[in-house]
Design a protein around this motif. Structure first.
Motif, short mmCIF file in Angstrom:
data_model
loop_
_atom_site.label_atom_id
_atom_site.label_comp_id
_atom_site.label_asym_id
_atom_site.label_seq_id
_atom_site.Cartn_x
_atom_site.Cartn_y
_atom_site.Cartn_z
N TRP A 29 0.82 -1.21 0.00
CA TRP A 29 0.00 0.00 0.00
C TRP A 29 0.86 1.26 0.00
N CYS A 30 2.04 1.23 0.59
CA CYS A 30 2.96 2.38 0.51
C CYS A 30 3.35 2.65 -0.94
N GLU A 31 3.58 1.59 -1.71
CA GLU A 31 3.94 1.76 -3.12
C GLU A 31 2.77 2.36 -3.90
N GLN A 32 1.56 1.90 -3.63
CA GLN A 32 0.39 2.44 -4.30
C GLN A 32 0.23 3.93 -3.98
N LYS A 33 0.42 4.29 -2.72
CA LYS A 33 0.28 5.69 -2.31
C LYS A 33 1.37 6.55 -2.94
N ALA A 35 2.72 6.07 -5.87
CA ALA A 35 2.29 6.28 -7.26
C ALA A 35 1.21 7.35 -7.32
N THR A 36 0.26 7.29 -6.40
CA THR A 36 -0.81 8.28 -6.36
C THR A 36 -0.26 9.68 -6.10
N ASN A 37 0.71 9.79 -5.22
CA ASN A 37 1.31 11.09 -4.94
C ASN A 37 1.98 11.66 -6.19
N ALA A 38 2.71 10.83 -6.92
CA ALA A 38 3.36 11.29 -8.16
C ALA A 38 2.31 11.76 -9.16
N ILE A 39 1.22 11.02 -9.27
CA ILE A 39 0.15 11.40 -10.20
C ILE A 39 -0.49 12.72 -9.78
N THR A 40 -0.70 12.91 -8.49
CA THR A 40 -1.26 14.17 -7.99
C THR A 40 -0.35 15.34 -8.31
N LEU A 41 0.95 15.16 -8.12
CA LEU A 41 1.90 16.22 -8.47
C LEU A 41 1.85 16.54 -9.96
N ILE A 42 1.72 15.52 -10.79
CA ILE A 42 1.58 15.74 -12.24
C ILE A 42 0.30 16.52 -12.54
N THR A 43 -0.80 16.08 -11.97
CA THR A 43 -2.10 16.70 -12.22
C THR A 43 -2.09 18.18 -11.85
N ASN A 44 -1.47 18.51 -10.74
CA ASN A 44 -1.50 19.89 -10.24
C ASN A 44 -0.40 20.77 -10.83
N ASN A 45 0.54 20.19 -11.56
CA ASN A 45 1.68 20.98 -12.06
C ASN A 45 2.05 20.59 -13.48
N SER A 46 1.04 20.39 -14.31
CA SER A 46 1.26 19.85 -15.65
C SER A 46 1.98 20.83 -16.59
N ILE A 60 4.82 4.93 -12.65
CA ILE A 60 4.83 3.59 -13.26
C ILE A 60 5.72 2.65 -12.45
N GLU A 61 6.90 3.13 -12.08
CA GLU A 61 7.82 2.30 -11.30
C GLU A 61 7.23 1.92 -9.94
N GLU A 62 6.55 2.88 -9.30
CA GLU A 62 5.93 2.58 -8.00
C GLU A 62 4.84 1.52 -8.15
N MET A 68 5.26 -6.14 -7.70
CA MET A 68 6.30 -7.04 -7.20
C MET A 68 5.99 -7.50 -5.78
N VAL A 69 5.52 -6.58 -4.95
CA VAL A 69 5.19 -6.95 -3.57
C VAL A 69 4.00 -7.91 -3.57
N ILE A 70 3.00 -7.63 -4.38
CA ILE A 70 1.85 -8.53 -4.47
C ILE A 70 2.29 -9.92 -4.94
N ASP A 71 3.21 -9.97 -5.89
CA ASP A 71 3.71 -11.27 -6.36
C ASP A 71 4.37 -12.05 -5.22
N ILE A 72 5.14 -11.35 -4.39
CA ILE A 72 5.78 -12.00 -3.24
C ILE A 72 4.71 -12.50 -2.26
N ILE A 73 3.71 -11.66 -2.00
CA ILE A 73 2.62 -12.04 -1.09
C ILE A 73 1.95 -13.31 -1.59
N GLN A 74 1.62 -13.36 -2.87
CA GLN A 74 0.93 -14.53 -3.42
C GLN A 74 1.83 -15.76 -3.43
N LYS A 75 3.09 -15.56 -3.80
CA LYS A 75 4.04 -16.68 -3.86
C LYS A 75 4.19 -17.35 -2.49
#
Length: 193
Positions: A29-33, A35-46, A60-62, A68-75
């Motif tokens: 969830w930290c990785e998802q957040k 990514a969301t933060n980067a998108i918010t910065l893009i949206t507000n400063n395009s 994208i990397e986040e 990758m973390v989800i894959d480890i969780i499932q594995k």
């Protein structure tokens, strides 16, 4: 390099390793957040095309890290738990300046992102050096390098796009605040907890 005022006690890695399902869920969830933060910065400063391009790559990397973390969780036969409230990040949000100029808010959002990346980098280092699970130790070593790059990107954009903020002075304030804040954390199975 990161300038953090207080380093994580290596024993935190033992807490994390005692409940890998929990730390991995929190990490996902930290990785998802992030990514969301980067998108918010893009949206507000395009209007800043170089920022749009760099932060698109980071978002994208986040999300790749999230996968990758989800894959480890499932594995490992774990379950991705529900999103966790991150009290550390919540306190950083409260420290962020929201008054003043649009530029001041933009710069503080970049410094907020740099701060989270710096602490995540440091925590991933602690995990990579102190957990017995060799697969995860390597995984966290690789992510540590990535987070260091993100930290630098956010800090460099703050320096580039400041109009009315002394970025180095404000960054020192962030480091001082975070140094006090982090003393209350490092006691549970969470990346910032």
């Amino acid at each position: 390099m990161l300038g953090l005022k207080l380093l994580t006690d290596p024993r935190w890695a033992n807490i994390a390793e005692s409940n890998l399902e929990e730390i991995l869920t929190d990490h996902a969830w930290c990785e998802q957040k992030a990514a969301t933060n980067a998108i918010t910065l893009i949206t507000n400063n395009s209007e800043h095309m170089d920022l749009v391009e760099e932060l698109t790559a980071i978002a994208i990397e986040e999300m790749q890290h999230f996968q990758m973390v989800i894959d480890i969780i499932q594995k490992r036969g774990y379950t991705l738990g529900r999103e966790r409230k991150d009290d550390y990040v919540g306190r950083l949000v409260k420290f962020s300046r929201k008054d003043g100029s649009r530029n001041a808010a933009f710069i503080d959002r970049l410094l907020f992102a740099a701060m989270i990346e710096a602490r995540s980098c440091e925590r991933f280092r602690v995990l990579s050096l102190n957990i017995k699970d060799q697969e995860l130790a390597k995984f966290y070593h690789d992510l540590m390098i990535s987070e260091a790059g993100h930290y630098t990107t956010f800090l460099n954009f703050a320096r580039k796009y400041t109009i009315d903020i002394d970025v180095d002075k404000r960054w020192k304030e962030w480091l001082e605040f975070e140094g006090e804040l982090i003393q209350s954390f490092g006691k549970k199975e969470a990346i910032h907890g």
